[in-house]
Every structure is written in structure tokens, then in C-alpha cells.
Design an enzyme around this catalytic site. Structure first.
Site, PDB file in Angstrom:
ATOM      1  N   GLU A 176       0.828  -1.210   0.000  1.00 21.23           N
ATOM      2  CA  GLU A 176       0.000   0.000   0.000  1.00 21.23           C
ATOM      3  C   GLU A 176       0.862   1.259   0.000  1.00 21.23           C
ATOM      4  O   GLU A 176       1.302   1.713   1.056  1.00 21.23           O
ATOM      5  CB  GLU A 176      -0.930   0.011   1.234  1.00 21.23           C
ATOM      6  CG  GLU A 176      -1.809   1.253   1.285  1.00 21.23           C
ATOM      7  CD  GLU A 176      -2.779   1.285   2.467  1.00 21.23           C
ATOM      8  OE1 GLU A 176      -2.671   0.427   3.360  1.00 21.23           O
ATOM      9  OE2 GLU A 176      -3.632   2.180   2.486  1.00 21.23           O
ATOM     10  N   LYS A 218      -2.516  -1.986  -3.200  1.00 28.40           N
ATOM     11  CA  LYS A 218      -3.567  -1.146  -2.592  1.00 28.40           C
ATOM     12  C   LYS A 218      -3.168   0.314  -2.764  1.00 28.40           C
ATOM     13  O   LYS A 218      -2.489   0.888  -1.909  1.00 28.40           O
ATOM     14  CB  LYS A 218      -3.727  -1.516  -1.112  1.00 28.40           C
ATOM     15  CG  LYS A 218      -4.691  -0.630  -0.358  1.00 28.40           C
ATOM     16  CD  LYS A 218      -5.118  -1.246   0.961  1.00 28.40           C
ATOM     17  CE  LYS A 218      -5.995  -0.287   1.734  1.00 28.40           C
ATOM     18  NZ  LYS A 218      -6.733  -0.910   2.815  1.00 28.40           N
TER      19      LYS A 218
HETATM   20  P1  13P Z   1      -9.222   3.983   4.275  1.00 29.30           P
HETATM   21  O1  13P Z   1     -10.089   3.301   3.252  1.00 29.30           O
HETATM   22  O2  13P Z   1      -9.990   4.566   5.418  1.00 29.30           O
HETATM   23  O3  13P Z   1      -8.243   4.940   3.633  1.00 29.30           O
HETATM   24  O4  13P Z   1      -8.373   2.851   4.977  1.00 29.30           O
HETATM   25  C1  13P Z   1      -7.801   1.890   4.214  1.00 29.30           C
HETATM   26  C2  13P Z   1      -6.563   1.413   4.861  1.00 29.30           C
HETATM   27  O5  13P Z   1      -6.447   0.234   5.156  1.00 29.30           O
HETATM   28  C3  13P Z   1      -5.485   2.383   5.113  1.00 29.30           C
HETATM   29  O6  13P Z   1      -4.295   1.714   5.412  1.00 29.30           O
END
Ligand code: 13P
Length: 344
Positions: A176, A218
Site C-alpha cells: 500500500e 492497494k
Molecule cells: P481507508 O479506506 O480509510 O483509507 O483505509 C484503508 C486502509 O487500510 C489504510 O491503510
């Protein structure tokens, strides 16, 4: 559920129309969410809230994986069933956040995510506790001279080191790299920062020998900053985001599960739907939402047991709407009278 390898797990996680519930808020972060609804954050209240989500009917059919915080993976429900078993019963897989949060790079505003120390040992334990996948979040800011090449490279190297270790433990790493929505920057600035991150990330994953077919990305969507006066339409978000992904993400990646990042819950759904309506993508495009899946449920729950059913309905509705968006079959009129919530 048995899987022969990490590629099987990754494909299961991005099955058509299914996505992730991100419920891995750290204890301080869930504390802030509970403060907003005047609810004390205790081990029991956190358990009760998360249990209501995992037992909601909207888990079935719509959610393939739930990202957990360490406490929740070890926690049992009120009737003494492990919460990870409650999740498994719905057909979803439990996963775990393994990064340890961010620290400033050389006292600057930019940050580097940590958690590589001892990660191998933690992964061995998490795998034995039943986790099938993991998450690590890098945080990238846009501003004057930001993001710097140094910040991008350090964070993407750490993401690749993390992914390698996780795959060696037979779990799927979610990588991510989040470019934050904070600020008044343009969508072009977000496009540029996101491109630079993805380019560096996949170069690092390749050079460390990470199996791309066993990874889930992500990312953020390409958006104008939260404070910008020129916001994009859903169609423009979809076009810019798709262009950025097509230019930087290898075709053999099985799936991309977007974060919501502070978008309102309905915007996050509408943008995902626009992306899937656009098409032309070699990967599955789905959701891995925290706030955009949970806001309506939190506001319905308010920490009161008599509101559990309403909160479950609110969560289930968002899960179903996002399933439709992951299939490119959502429409605004399906939202009915529901309000749009955002928390930033
Ligand atoms: P949000 O969808 O609230 O941005 O959170 C996703 C997430 O896992 C952030 O690390």
C-alpha cells in the site's frame, strides 16, 4: 479452506465482485473514531464493534478478506468464538497489518514506515494464527518539494523487503503506497506522485525477486487534493487513475484494491464503479476500504447495543454497493435515501 500456494490465495481475494474490509485501525486510531461517536474505546467495545461488522449479512458475497489489527486476530467474540473464525465462516479470509507505523525522515515532514525488524518472526506467528495475507502502508505527502525521490525510494524499498518476507511465510502481501489527499494540490500533482511511487515500487519488487502473481496492490486513486477548488468528476478520476496504473503496473499482478483515503463513502463507490465501467484493465479492480465501508455503520451504532442491527444494515448496504462497483454495475439510485458520509 485450503490453498496450494500464495497465487491461489491472491486470486481468491480478488474474486469477481469481492473486496476487502480494512478493520485494522491501530488502538489510537480506533480511539479517535470512537471519540467522534462519544464511545469509550476499550478492549470490549472494540471487540463488540468489530464483531458486529463481521457478523453482518453483507460480509457474505461481498467481502473476501478482512484486514485486522494484532489485538483482533487474537480476540474471541462475546460467545467465545475467535473473531478470525467468525470471519472465515462468512467465506472471507483474515489478514493482518504488520507495519509499525511511520517516523520522520531526518526530522523533515516526510515519513518512512517501519516494522522490518523482527518481521520474519511475527509473520511466522501470524501465519500459525491463521492469517492468509498481510498489509503494509507507506505514506507519501504532496507539498513543496514533496514527495522527494529519497522518500519514495526508501518507502518502496521497505515495501519490497516486506513483501519478500511475507511471501516466504506463505502469505499474500498487500503493498500500500498511499499518496495522501491532504492539501490543495492538483490532480496532476497526484498523478505525478502516484506514478513515481508505482514505478519505483514495481522496480523494487522485481529486483528483490517478489512473485508479482502473489501480490495485491492497494493504491490511492488519482484525485485533486482535499482542499483544491477544482475537483474531478468520477469519470475523470477513473480515466486518470487507469492511465497511471496502465503506465506503471505489470499485467501479471492479479488485483488492485483501492484505499478510500478520506473520500466520502459514496464517492469511493462511484469512483470504483467508473473505473470498472471504463474497462481495459488486465487486473481485477476492487475495494479495500476502511472509512468508506465503516462510517455509516459507526454513525448508526453510537456504541449502543440496541443499534447493532441498524449498524449492520448500514455496513451491509455499503458492502453490497461496493460489490456492484467492483463489477461496474453500481448506479446512484441504488443508494436510496442513504446519506453520504466522510471522515477525514
Ligand atoms: P481507508 O479506506 O480509510 O483509507 O483505509 C484503508 C486502509 O487500510 C489504510 O491503510
Amino acid at each position: 479452506m485450503t490453498f496450494t500456494n500464495i497465487e491461489d490465495i491472491a486470486n481468491y481475494l480478488v474474486a469477481d465482485g469481492k473486496g476487502f474490509l480494512a478493520a485494522d485501525e491501530s488502538t489510537p486510531t480506533i480511539g479517535k473514531r470512537f471519540d467522534a461517536i462519544n464511545t469509550e474505546s476499550t478492549e470490549t467495545s472494540r471487540r463488540d464493534y468489530r464483531e458486529l461488522l463481521f457478523r453482518a449479512s453483507g460480509m457474505d458475497e461481498n467481502i473476501s478478506g478482512v484486514i485486522l489489527f494484532d489485538e483482533t486476530l487474537r480476540q474471541a467474540s462475546a460467545d467465545n468464538t475467535l473473531l478470525k473464525d467468525v470471519i472465515l465462516k462468512t467465506g472471507a479470509l483474515p489478514g493482518i497489518k504488520v507495519d509499525k507505523g511511520v517516523a520522520s525522515i531526518n526530522d523533515s515532514e516526510e515519513v518512512l514506515t517501519g516494522g522490518l525488524d523482527g518481521l520474519e518472526e511475527r509473520c511466522t506467528e501470524y501465519e500459525s494464527l491463521g492469517a492468509k495475507f498481510t498489509k503494509w502502508r507507506a505514506v507519501i505527502k504532496i507539498g513543496e518539494n514533496m514527495p522527494s525521490d529519497n522518500c519514495i525510494e526508501a518507502n518502496m524499498q521497505a515495501l519490497a523487503d516486506y513483501a519478500k518476507i511475507v511471501q516466504q511465510s506463505n502469505m499474500v502481501p498487500i503493498v500500500e503506497p498511499e499518496v495522501l489527499m491532504d492539501g490543495e494540490h492538483s490532480a496532476d500533482a497526484c498523478f505525478d506522485a502516484t506514478s513515481r511511487c508505482l514505478n519505483s515500487l514495481f522496480a523494487n519488487l522485481e529486483s528483490k525477486g517478489v512473485n508479482i502473481k502473489g501480490v495485491i496492490l492497494k493504491p490511492n486513486m488519482v484525485l485533486a487534493g482535499q482542499g483544491s477548488s477544482s475537483q474531478l468528476t468520477h469519470e475523470d478520476v477513473a480515466e486518470l487513475t487507469m492511465k497511471c496504473l496502465l503506465e506503471n503496473v505489470p499485467e501479471d499482478l492479479p488485483g488492485i484494491a483501492f484505499l478510500s483515503g478520506g473520500q466520502s463513502d459514496i464517492d469511493a463507490t462511484a469512483n470504483l464503479d467508473a473505473l470498472n465501467k471504463l474497462g481495459g484493465n488486465p487486473w481485477k479492480l476492487t475495494f479495500s476500504y476502511g472509512r468508506a465501508l465503516q462510517q455509516a455503520a459507526l454513525k448508526s451504532w453510537l456504541g449502543q447495543s440496541e443499534n447493532v442491527v441498524n449498524a449492520q444494515e448500514a455496513f451491509s448496504h455499503r458492502a453490497k454497493m461496493n460489490r456492484l462497483a467492483a463489477l461496474g454495475k453500481w448506479a446512484e439510485d441504488l443508494e436510496g435515501q442513504k446519506s453520504s458520509y466522510s471522515i477525514y
